[in-house]
Motif scaffolding. Structure first.
Motif, mmCIF file in Angstrom:
data_model
loop_
_atom_site.group_PDB
_atom_site.id
_atom_site.type_symbol
_atom_site.label_atom_id
_atom_site.label_comp_id
_atom_site.label_asym_id
_atom_site.label_seq_id
_atom_site.Cartn_x
_atom_site.Cartn_y
_atom_site.Cartn_z
ATOM 1 N N TRP A 168 0.821 -1.215 0.000
ATOM 2 C CA TRP A 168 0.000 0.000 0.000
ATOM 3 C C TRP A 168 0.854 1.265 0.000
ATOM 4 O O TRP A 168 1.943 1.296 0.580
ATOM 5 C CB TRP A 168 -0.897 0.042 1.242
ATOM 6 N N THR A 169 0.333 2.302 -0.652
ATOM 7 C CA THR A 169 0.934 3.623 -0.518
ATOM 8 C C THR A 169 -0.193 4.637 -0.350
ATOM 9 O O THR A 169 -1.360 4.250 -0.264
ATOM 10 C CB THR A 169 1.818 3.980 -1.729
ATOM 11 N N THR A 170 0.146 5.900 -0.290
ATOM 12 C CA THR A 170 -0.888 6.900 -0.050
ATOM 13 C C THR A 170 -0.647 8.171 -0.861
ATOM 14 O O THR A 170 0.500 8.481 -1.226
ATOM 15 C CB THR A 170 -0.968 7.272 1.453
ATOM 16 N N ILE A 171 -1.720 8.882 -1.162
ATOM 17 C CA ILE A 171 -1.642 10.264 -1.644
ATOM 18 C C ILE A 171 -2.525 11.080 -0.710
ATOM 19 O O ILE A 171 -3.719 10.796 -0.589
ATOM 20 C CB ILE A 171 -2.155 10.408 -3.089
ATOM 21 N N GLY A 172 -1.946 12.060 -0.046
ATOM 22 C CA GLY A 172 -2.750 12.835 0.896
ATOM 23 C C GLY A 172 -2.213 14.238 1.026
ATOM 24 O O GLY A 172 -1.076 14.504 0.654
ATOM 25 N N PRO A 173 -3.030 15.131 1.551
ATOM 26 C CA PRO A 173 -2.581 16.515 1.708
ATOM 27 C C PRO A 173 -1.460 16.606 2.752
ATOM 28 O O PRO A 173 -1.459 15.864 3.725
ATOM 29 C CB PRO A 173 -3.828 17.252 2.189
ATOM 30 N N ALA A 176 -1.528 17.845 8.918
ATOM 31 C CA ALA A 176 -1.861 16.850 9.934
ATOM 32 C C ALA A 176 -2.763 15.745 9.387
ATOM 33 O O ALA A 176 -2.481 14.553 9.549
ATOM 34 C CB ALA A 176 -2.520 17.542 11.129
ATOM 35 N N PHE A 177 -3.840 16.129 8.704
ATOM 36 C CA PHE A 177 -4.836 15.147 8.303
ATOM 37 C C PHE A 177 -4.267 14.064 7.380
ATOM 38 O O PHE A 177 -4.488 12.868 7.585
ATOM 39 C CB PHE A 177 -6.020 15.850 7.631
ATOM 40 N N GLY A 178 -3.518 14.485 6.358
ATOM 41 C CA GLY A 178 -2.976 13.524 5.412
ATOM 42 C C GLY A 178 -2.005 12.561 6.080
ATOM 43 O O GLY A 178 -2.054 11.349 5.864
ATOM 44 N N HIS A 179 -1.141 13.115 6.914
ATOM 45 C CA HIS A 179 -0.141 12.273 7.572
ATOM 46 C C HIS A 179 -0.781 11.359 8.608
ATOM 47 O O HIS A 179 -0.428 10.189 8.723
ATOM 48 C CB HIS A 179 0.931 13.159 8.218
ATOM 49 N N GLN A 180 -1.748 11.883 9.362
ATOM 50 C CA GLN A 180 -2.378 11.052 10.395
ATOM 51 C C GLN A 180 -3.249 9.966 9.774
ATOM 52 O O GLN A 180 -3.330 8.858 10.296
ATOM 53 C CB GLN A 180 -3.194 11.929 11.343
ATOM 54 N N SER A 181 -3.904 10.285 8.656
ATOM 55 C CA SER A 181 -4.708 9.258 7.990
ATOM 56 C C SER A 181 -3.828 8.058 7.645
ATOM 57 O O SER A 181 -4.177 6.908 7.902
ATOM 58 C CB SER A 181 -5.341 9.812 6.711
ATOM 59 N N TRP A 182 -2.690 8.359 7.069
ATOM 60 C CA TRP A 182 -1.758 7.295 6.659
ATOM 61 C C TRP A 182 -1.249 6.527 7.869
ATOM 62 O O TRP A 182 -1.206 5.305 7.881
ATOM 63 C CB TRP A 182 -0.627 7.919 5.860
ATOM 64 N N GLU A 183 -0.899 7.250 8.916
ATOM 65 C CA GLU A 183 -0.381 6.631 10.135
ATOM 66 C C GLU A 183 -1.411 5.660 10.744
ATOM 67 O O GLU A 183 -1.097 4.510 11.065
ATOM 68 C CB GLU A 183 -0.066 7.768 11.121
ATOM 69 N N PHE A 184 -2.669 6.115 10.864
ATOM 70 C CA PHE A 184 -3.679 5.257 11.490
ATOM 71 C C PHE A 184 -4.082 4.105 10.570
ATOM 72 O O PHE A 184 -4.386 3.019 11.031
ATOM 73 C CB PHE A 184 -4.895 6.068 11.917
ATOM 74 N N ALA A 203 3.074 10.060 -1.379
ATOM 75 C CA ALA A 203 2.941 11.368 -2.024
ATOM 76 C C ALA A 203 2.089 12.285 -1.153
ATOM 77 O O ALA A 203 0.947 11.962 -0.834
ATOM 78 C CB ALA A 203 2.310 11.202 -3.408
ATOM 79 N N PHE A 204 2.682 13.401 -0.733
ATOM 80 C CA PHE A 204 1.951 14.383 0.054
ATOM 81 C C PHE A 204 2.004 15.753 -0.619
ATOM 82 O O PHE A 204 2.809 16.607 -0.246
ATOM 83 C CB PHE A 204 2.506 14.463 1.475
ATOM 84 N N PRO A 205 1.151 15.986 -1.619
ATOM 85 C CA PRO A 205 1.128 17.318 -2.238
ATOM 86 C C PRO A 205 0.660 18.360 -1.227
ATOM 87 O O PRO A 205 -0.053 18.033 -0.276
ATOM 88 C CB PRO A 205 0.106 17.179 -3.370
ATOM 89 N N LEU A 228 -4.212 4.513 -0.670
ATOM 90 C CA LEU A 228 -5.125 5.224 0.215
ATOM 91 C C LEU A 228 -5.072 6.699 -0.174
ATOM 92 O O LEU A 228 -4.004 7.312 -0.139
ATOM 93 C CB LEU A 228 -4.684 5.061 1.668
ATOM 94 N N ILE A 229 -6.212 7.267 -0.550
ATOM 95 C CA ILE A 229 -6.232 8.666 -0.991
ATOM 96 C C ILE A 229 -7.011 9.496 0.030
ATOM 97 O O ILE A 229 -8.215 9.326 0.189
ATOM 98 C CB ILE A 229 -6.884 8.781 -2.385
ATOM 99 N N SER A 230 -6.298 10.370 0.731
ATOM 100 C CA SER A 230 -6.992 11.184 1.740
ATOM 101 C C SER A 230 -7.136 12.630 1.296
ATOM 102 O O SER A 230 -7.406 13.504 2.103
ATOM 103 C CB SER A 230 -6.280 11.099 3.089
ATOM 104 N N GLU A 231 -6.961 12.891 -0.003
ATOM 105 C CA GLU A 231 -7.283 14.222 -0.521
ATOM 106 C C GLU A 231 -8.774 14.455 -0.334
ATOM 107 O O GLU A 231 -9.565 13.506 -0.355
ATOM 108 C CB GLU A 231 -6.935 14.310 -2.011
#
Lengths: 410, 287, 316
Positions: A168-173, A176-184, A203-205, A228-231
């Motif tokens: 798994w990988t992630t794209i998120g803002p 805090a929200f993007g990083h915490q989403s990935w962490e949890f 990827a954290f744009p 996991l996309i938390s945008e």
């Protein structure tokens, strides 16, 4: 002499300008709401305003709260913590509001949380999902009636464990929200399915970035099994459009868009939202069959011409939460209202929820589903849909890091 | 290989769009001596006018792309006549401040007229979809942006080097008093040049509308990037704008792909280095 | 001359008296407002040392304001030393940043100077924005304690009234120092640089060194303003170092009048009161600010104080 008169003129001008506004009417119960009203995320503020407006009008038509009418005013947070703090001060100290609600972004919520005790008003967060405001930054004035990151990611992990994806990988803002989403997500999925692997290439744009192309290309090149996309909000709209252009959704990996089922986003994207992708939300208007929910969705649709998003529902439910608390306390006196809010049970469209005493997080259900075109609705709907009961996705109070006993003594 | 090609296309796509916009900024500076802070706001107006043309007047996108820049140019000509003209004689920073005021006005005017939220335009049907080049999948519309940028650049170059009006403009840029003395109507020329700069910004805005989200203040980032481009290339230099835009495009396209965490800082480092080593830009005239 | 000086002193004292009595005179919310006016007024006044007195338009002053804000917030978060020590450290930190940036920037003038300071300012912004581990990235630094001003002085500065007085004292002292600088021989040389740097150079003035000195002093007080601003907001965010923050002192100074020492302070007051007033009717207050600014630049380049001056038949 001229200089002296000059300074005097300055002084007089300042005094005049600062003269207090006309005396405030004491009658209505005043709610101050702080949402994003400008920029890429402004539709969230609009939906929240609609939700509040609907609830306030309903309440006023049926006799108000404790016989008093309800009034509300909105301030723009611009998605910035410092702006939100100034707005909160203005609402409390100038507009004399009795109650505060709102907040759309975790960064804003984390920034404002330590200041809330100085305002001495109940503050109900209806959107921002940061675990910290009902965790290590919790205090007796702060409440939340919306699904938080932990709950959303726990549900995401429950969805993900059944998918055929190992890496798994992630794209998120990039806040805090993007990083915490990935962490949890990592924490919960690892517990559910120990053989998963989390890639180092993430990827954290920047929040509010306009060009996601390099990030999309990077993820395609990394060949993960799941993303996991938390945008969210305007960023998600931009992301999906650009991802469509680059063939991102035709790639051979699973996708979880944690806030993809926000109706703000679904309306903005229309049929550009791909089908067959897992999307999460904090409330889904077709998610509950209760009369309460049906009445709300119908009233909302009739009045505003679209279907309520989680932000609309949460804001609407927020006003009713205040109503229930004030009626229980039989006063709007802030200390008594927050006492009443702790452990309060509220009947809302999303379901009947309890605000947990230990951390002031409401026990609300989480919603996930697969996007599908529908002839009956102008937007993508969720089919199949999974509703995760609050009890299954909410971490126990001891895990939150919140200790209200300790913070109460400060 | 495909990753490299994708990054290259991304660089060109960003670079050529920025070139169209920044060339307007550099021409206005070269002739009028005004660094137009509102140039990005004119780009924004181009995008919003295109939105209105396509969504409410229901013009085809092609027609909007042709008409919109002229509408913005006329508006800019009026602004030049009413306000900007009055301060040419003053210190150059005054013009920077006045155009900054225009930026504030236009940003909020757009908010009042079109609302604070973000809006989107779909690309014309003929240009939706993707193409594949050396294994890299890329939007067809971006190819159109690259081609349009090149075409506009060529046209502007021909205009300045081959036509009488182009020669007059260059004469006025070199020596305003001499141009006046030989009978060139310099005030009218100034209006024309300012309007032409606005035309280029608005064309860039209309061109960008289908691939960027429209929002108030969408020009703020563009104006700063345009500043960077014209400073790197040389204030007032037209070829410099092309070079600067391609450099900035590459910084985003390649830097954004491999060092995304530094994406926001490279352009400023580049601008500072150029200013310190060659204050008049890579292709600028040294004073 | 002495009569005018005395009248001026009396008016200044009256102004100080009103400011000192402000928490009793004004509604509670006005305390916040005045605190902000004082802080941003100081920021604008230190910007104006470069702009109005030295003739250099910096478009990157948020670099020093932001440095001050972050140094203060980080010190409070991680070490919690006495508050005045925090302010001193933040101001010195900002001055060091200004020394580095200024050393490069003063080689250029006019638009080139503005662009170079903009570039450096945005580098500072990028640094605080990207260095998540230290600065929390775009979330900023929040939740820090507000410590006692000095060891043994048990004043709770989290109380808005106390914070207001602390701000008032520091801004008044800083304004006094800045004013002394502008009327000193050093200040006179700065003015001569603004009028004609070539002539000054021929007269043997080391132009760059004087500009750099002005730059550093300006950065120092900008940093102090930033260090007061972050605790006032209870947060330091990257936007405090962004170019939009750099634009604020420019606007305030133009509004008030860059040729007058108190112009930036008046500008800050008018700016924030206008914002307060207009935003209670419409979100689009920048529109009105833009109209006012355009009008001032075209018709009243000397700002509001210039207008007052003319009304009152002041000096020509």
């Amino acid at each position: 002499m001229q200089r002296a008169r000059l300074l005097f003129a300055m002084l007089a001008a300042l005094l005049l300008a600062a003269a207090p506004a006309a005396a405030q009417e004491k009658q209505p119960i005043r709610i101050g709401a702080i949402y994003i009203l400008s920029g890429a995320f402004a539709t969230y503020g609009e939906f929240a305003r609609n939700g509040i407006q609907l609830a306030v009008d309903e309440i006023n038509e049926s006799g108000g709260i404790l016989g008093r009418p309800v009034a509300f005013m909105m301030e723009d947070s611009q998605g910035k913590a410092n702006v939100a703090i100034q707005a909160a001060r203005k609402l409390v100290f100038q507009e004399n509001v009795d109650l505060l609600m709102g907040l759309d972004s975790s960064g804003v919520a984390n920034g404002i949380a330590p200041v809330v005790p100085e305002l001495q008003r109940p503050f109900l967060i209806t959107h921002a999902a940061s675990p910290d405001v009902t965790g290590k930054l919790c205090n007796k004035w702060l409440f939340r009636n919306s699904v938080n990151v932990n709950q959303n990611m726990k549900a995401a992990a429950l969805v993900a464990k059944e998918l055929d994806a190992r890496r798994w990988t992630t794209i998120g803002p990039d806040y805090a929200f993007g990083h915490q989403s990935w962490e949890f997500f990592q924490k919960y999925l690892k517990a559910e399915k120990p053989d998963v692997e989390f890639m180092a290439e993430t990827a954290f744009p920047k929040f509010g970035a306009e060009d996601f192309t390099p990030f999309i290309n990077a993820v395609i090149a990394a060949k993960p099994d799941g993303v996991l996309i938390s945008e969210w909000g305007g960023d998600l709209v931009n992301f999906v459009r650009q991802a469509n252009n680059l063939g991102f959704f035709d790639q051979d990996f699973e996708l979880l868009m944690t806030l993809g089922a926000a109706t703000e986003v679904l309306y903005a994207l229309g049929d550009q939202m791909p089908e067959g992708k897992w999307v999460g939300t904090r409330y889904w208007f077709l998610g509950k069959d209760t009369p309460r929910n049906k009445a709300f969705v119908e009233a909302y649709h009739k009045r505003f011409g679209n279907y309520p998003s989680y932000n609309a529902q949460n804001a609407y439910a927020g006003v009713y939460t205040f109503k229930a608390a004030i009626e229980k306390a039989d006063t709007v006196e802030p200390e008594r209202v927050i006492e009443a809010m702790s452990g309060l049970e509220v009947e809302a469209p999303i379901g009947t929820y309890t605000i947990r005493r230990e951390d002031h997080q409401a026990l609300v259900d989480g919603f996930w589903g697969v996007t599908k075109a529908s002839g009956d609705y102008p937007i993508r709907i969720l089919e199949p849909m999974r509703v995760f009961a609050a009890a299954d996705i909410t971490p126990p109070p001891e895990e939150t890091g919140c200790n209200l006993q300790q913070t109460a003594e400060q | 290989m495909s990753t490299f090609v994708a990054a290259l296309l991304n660089s060109l796509d960003i670079g050529m769009l920025l070139f169209v916009i920044a060339s307007g900024l550099t021409i206005v500076f070269g002739v009028l001596g005004v660094l137009n802070f509102a140039h990005g706001a004119l780009y924004m107006l181009g995008a919003y006018f295109a939105l209105t043309a396509v969504r409410w007047i229901e013009l085809p996108f092609w027609a909007a792309l042709v008409i919109v820049p002229f509408a913005v140019a006329i508006l800019a000509a009026a602004v030049e006549r009413l306000a900007l003209r009055r301060i040419y004689a003053r210190h150059p920073t005054q013009a920077l401040l006045l155009t900054f005021a225009f930026l504030l006005i236009l940003n909020d005017a757009v908010r009042m007229i079109w609302g604070p939220g973000y809006q989107i335009i779909d690309p014309p049907r003929a240009l939706t979809g993707t193409f594949v080049l050396a294994g890299a999948v890329y939007p067809l519309y971006s190819l159109f942006v690259i081609a349009s940028g090149a075409a506009v650049g060529l046209a502007v170059w021909l205009l300045f080097s081959r036509t009488l009006i182009g020669k007059r403009i260059r004469a006025a840029a070199l020596d305003r008093d001499m141009a006046l003395a030989v009978g060139i109507d310099v005030p009218r020329l100034y209006t024309l040049v300012f309007a032409f700069g606005a035309w280029l910004a608005a064309f860039g805005g209309a061109l960008a509308a289908p691939m960027r989200a429209l929002g108030p203040a969408m020009g703020d980032r563009i104006i700063i990037e345009s500043f960077i481009i014209v400073v790197i290339g040389g204030l007032g230099s037209f070829p410099g704008a092309l070079l600067g835009a391609l450099i900035l495009g590459a910084l985003h396209g390649f830097g954004g792909r491999w060092f995304p965490q530094f994406d926001i800082v490279w352009p400023y480092v580049g601008m500072a280095l150029v200013l310190l080593l060659r204050p008049h830009g890579l292709l600028g005239r040294s004073a | 001359m002495t009569g005018r000086g005395a009248a001026r002193r009396v008016t200044l004292l009256a102004l100080l008296a009103v400011l000192a009595a402000w928490p009793w005179l004004a509604p509670y919310f006005a305390i916040f407002l005045m605190t902000e006016i004082l802080i941003l007024g100081l920021f604008a006044a230190s910007f104006n040392l470069l702009f109005g007195y030295t003739g250099l338009l910096s478009f990157g002053h948020a670099a020093y304001f932001g440095t001050g804000a972050y140094v203060a917030a980080l010190l409070l978060r991680d070490m919690a030393p006495p508050f005045l020590a925090v302010l001193a450290a933040a101001a010195v930190g900002a001055a060091v940043v200004a020394l580095v940036i200024g050393w490069f920037s003063v080689r250029l003038t006019e638009v080139y100077f503005a662009m170079l300071t903009l570039a450096f300012g945005m580098m500072v912004y990028a640094l605080v924005h990207q260095w998540r581990g230290l600065t929390g990235g775009s979330d900023g630094v929040a939740g820090f304690p507000l410590t006692a001003p000095l060891p043994g002085v048990a004043v709770n500065i989290a109380d808005p009234v106390n914070y207001y007085y602390l701000t008032l004292i520091l801004v008044a002292v800083s304004a006094y120092v800045l004013h002394r600088i502008t009327v000193s021989p050093f200040g006179l040389i700065l003015r001569s640089l603004r009028e004609n740097s070539e002539r000054a150079s021929f007269a043997g003035v080391p132009v760059r060194r004087y500009r750099l000195a002005a730059f550093v002093v300006s950065g120092l007080f900008s940093g102090l303003a930033g260090a007061l601003f972050a605790p006032f907001n209870r947060i330091a965010v990257p936007e405090m170092a962004h170019w939009t923050q750099s634009a604020e002192p420019v606007l305030m100074t133009i509004l008030g009048g860059s040729q007058y020492f108190f112009g930036p302070f008046l500008g800050a007051g008018v700016f924030l009161l206008l914002r307060q007033w207009i935003t209670s009717y419409t979100q689009e207050w920048m529109f009105f600010l833009g109209v006012i600014l355009a009008f001032l630049v075209v018709f009243l380049p000397r700002g509001l104080l210039g207008l007052f001056d003319r009304w009152l038949g002041g000096r020509s």
